[in-house]
Design a protein around this motif. Sequence first.
Motif, short mmCIF file in Angstrom:
data_model
loop_
_atom_site.label_atom_id
_atom_site.label_comp_id
_atom_site.label_asym_id
_atom_site.label_seq_id
_atom_site.Cartn_x
_atom_site.Cartn_y
_atom_site.Cartn_z
N ILE A 145 0.83 -1.21 0.00
CA ILE A 145 0.00 0.00 0.00
C ILE A 145 0.87 1.26 0.00
O ILE A 145 0.62 2.20 -0.76
N LEU A 146 1.89 1.29 0.84
CA LEU A 146 2.75 2.47 0.91
C LEU A 146 3.44 2.73 -0.43
O LEU A 146 3.49 3.87 -0.91
N LYS A 147 3.95 1.68 -1.05
CA LYS A 147 4.62 1.84 -2.36
C LYS A 147 3.62 2.19 -3.45
O LYS A 147 3.89 3.05 -4.30
N ARG A 148 2.46 1.53 -3.44
CA ARG A 148 1.43 1.82 -4.45
C ARG A 148 1.06 3.29 -4.41
O ARG A 148 0.90 3.94 -5.45
N ASP A 149 0.93 3.86 -3.21
CA ASP A 149 0.52 5.25 -3.04
C ASP A 149 1.71 6.21 -2.97
O ASP A 149 1.54 7.39 -2.66
N ASN A 150 2.91 5.69 -3.25
CA ASN A 150 4.12 6.50 -3.30
C ASN A 150 4.37 7.27 -2.00
O ASN A 150 4.78 8.42 -2.01
N TYR A 151 4.05 6.63 -0.86
CA TYR A 151 4.24 7.23 0.46
C TYR A 151 3.62 8.62 0.55
O TYR A 151 4.13 9.51 1.22
N THR A 152 2.48 8.80 -0.13
CA THR A 152 1.79 10.09 -0.15
C THR A 152 0.42 9.94 0.51
O THR A 152 -0.37 9.07 0.11
N CYS A 153 0.15 10.78 1.48
CA CYS A 153 -1.12 10.72 2.20
C CYS A 153 -2.29 10.96 1.25
O CYS A 153 -2.31 11.95 0.52
N PHE A 154 -3.24 10.06 1.27
CA PHE A 154 -4.44 10.15 0.43
C PHE A 154 -5.24 11.40 0.76
O PHE A 154 -5.88 11.98 -0.12
N PHE A 155 -5.19 11.85 1.99
CA PHE A 155 -6.05 12.94 2.45
C PHE A 155 -5.44 14.33 2.25
O PHE A 155 -6.13 15.23 1.82
N CYS A 156 -4.16 14.49 2.57
CA CYS A 156 -3.56 15.84 2.52
C CYS A 156 -2.43 15.97 1.51
O CYS A 156 -1.99 17.09 1.24
N GLY A 157 -1.93 14.86 0.99
CA GLY A 157 -0.86 14.91 -0.01
C GLY A 157 0.54 14.98 0.56
O GLY A 157 1.51 15.00 -0.19
N GLU A 158 0.67 15.03 1.88
CA GLU A 158 1.99 15.05 2.52
C GLU A 158 2.55 13.63 2.59
O GLU A 158 1.91 12.67 2.20
N TYR A 159 3.77 13.52 3.14
CA TYR A 159 4.41 12.21 3.31
C TYR A 159 3.56 11.36 4.24
O TYR A 159 3.10 11.82 5.29
N GLY A 160 3.34 10.12 3.86
CA GLY A 160 2.57 9.21 4.69
C GLY A 160 3.30 7.91 4.91
O GLY A 160 3.95 7.40 4.01
N ASP A 161 3.18 7.38 6.13
CA ASP A 161 3.82 6.10 6.42
C ASP A 161 2.92 5.19 7.26
O ASP A 161 3.38 4.25 7.89
N THR A 162 1.60 5.47 7.24
CA THR A 162 0.65 4.60 7.90
C THR A 162 -0.41 4.19 6.89
O THR A 162 -0.53 4.77 5.81
N ILE A 163 -1.19 3.20 7.26
CA ILE A 163 -2.27 2.70 6.42
C ILE A 163 -3.59 3.06 7.09
O ILE A 163 -3.75 2.89 8.29
N ASP A 164 -4.55 3.57 6.28
CA ASP A 164 -5.87 3.88 6.82
C ASP A 164 -6.93 3.18 5.98
O ASP A 164 -6.75 2.99 4.77
N HIS A 165 -8.02 2.81 6.63
CA HIS A 165 -9.15 2.18 5.95
C HIS A 165 -10.14 3.27 5.53
O HIS A 165 -10.57 4.06 6.38
N LEU A 166 -10.50 3.32 4.25
CA LEU A 166 -11.47 4.30 3.79
C LEU A 166 -12.81 4.06 4.47
O LEU A 166 -13.43 4.99 4.98
N LEU A 167 -13.27 2.81 4.45
CA LEU A 167 -14.43 2.42 5.25
C LEU A 167 -13.86 1.78 6.51
O LEU A 167 -13.24 0.72 6.44
N PRO A 168 -13.99 2.45 7.66
CA PRO A 168 -13.34 1.96 8.88
C PRO A 168 -13.72 0.52 9.21
O PRO A 168 -14.85 0.09 8.96
N LYS A 169 -12.78 -0.21 9.79
CA LYS A 169 -13.05 -1.58 10.22
C LYS A 169 -14.22 -1.60 11.20
O LYS A 169 -15.04 -2.51 11.18
N ALA A 170 -14.31 -0.57 12.04
CA ALA A 170 -15.37 -0.48 13.03
C ALA A 170 -16.75 -0.35 12.39
O ALA A 170 -17.77 -0.61 13.02
N LYS A 171 -16.77 0.04 11.11
CA LYS A 171 -18.04 0.21 10.39
C LYS A 171 -18.20 -0.86 9.30
O LYS A 171 -18.99 -0.69 8.38
N GLY A 172 -17.40 -1.93 9.38
CA GLY A 172 -17.56 -3.04 8.45
C GLY A 172 -16.56 -3.11 7.33
O GLY A 172 -16.66 -3.97 6.46
N GLY A 173 -15.58 -2.22 7.30
CA GLY A 173 -14.56 -2.25 6.26
C GLY A 173 -13.57 -3.38 6.48
O GLY A 173 -13.40 -3.87 7.59
N HIS A 174 -12.91 -3.78 5.40
CA HIS A 174 -11.94 -4.86 5.47
C HIS A 174 -10.56 -4.35 5.07
O HIS A 174 -10.43 -3.32 4.42
#
Length: 113
Positions: free
Chosen positions: A53-82
């Motif tokens: 995921i980090l390499k696919r997204d070029n270590y760029t935060c999906f939300f703000c465009g800054e450097y990113g090094d974590t993974i986030d679920h678009l549909l949260p796991k708490a709401k049924g996301g996988h």
Amino acid sequence: MIRLRGRTDKGRRWQQEIEFDLAVTLVREHMAVVVNPFTIRRLYTNKAFRQYILKRDNYTCFFCGEYGDTIDHLLPKAKGGHTTPVNCVCACNLCNQSKADRWLDDFMQDDAL
């Protein structure tokens, strides 16, 4: 029930029984492949998935465009996301913590204010 097989980060084999609907989701969202009508195989270890995921997204935060090094679920796991390539994106720590388990639309709308 469908048998899900995979490997740990250290290479140990594991398996578990999962519901048919979850198996369909994992295969459709490119997290697993069909072995036979009763078994699917997970494609990534946890560590390999994170790196993918980090390499696919070029270590760029999906939300703000800054450097990113974590993974986030678009549909949260708490709401049924996988945890699948379709549902996960690279995020910076600040955005990841700020979004938490909120719906994507709610987070993006609040962030724009």
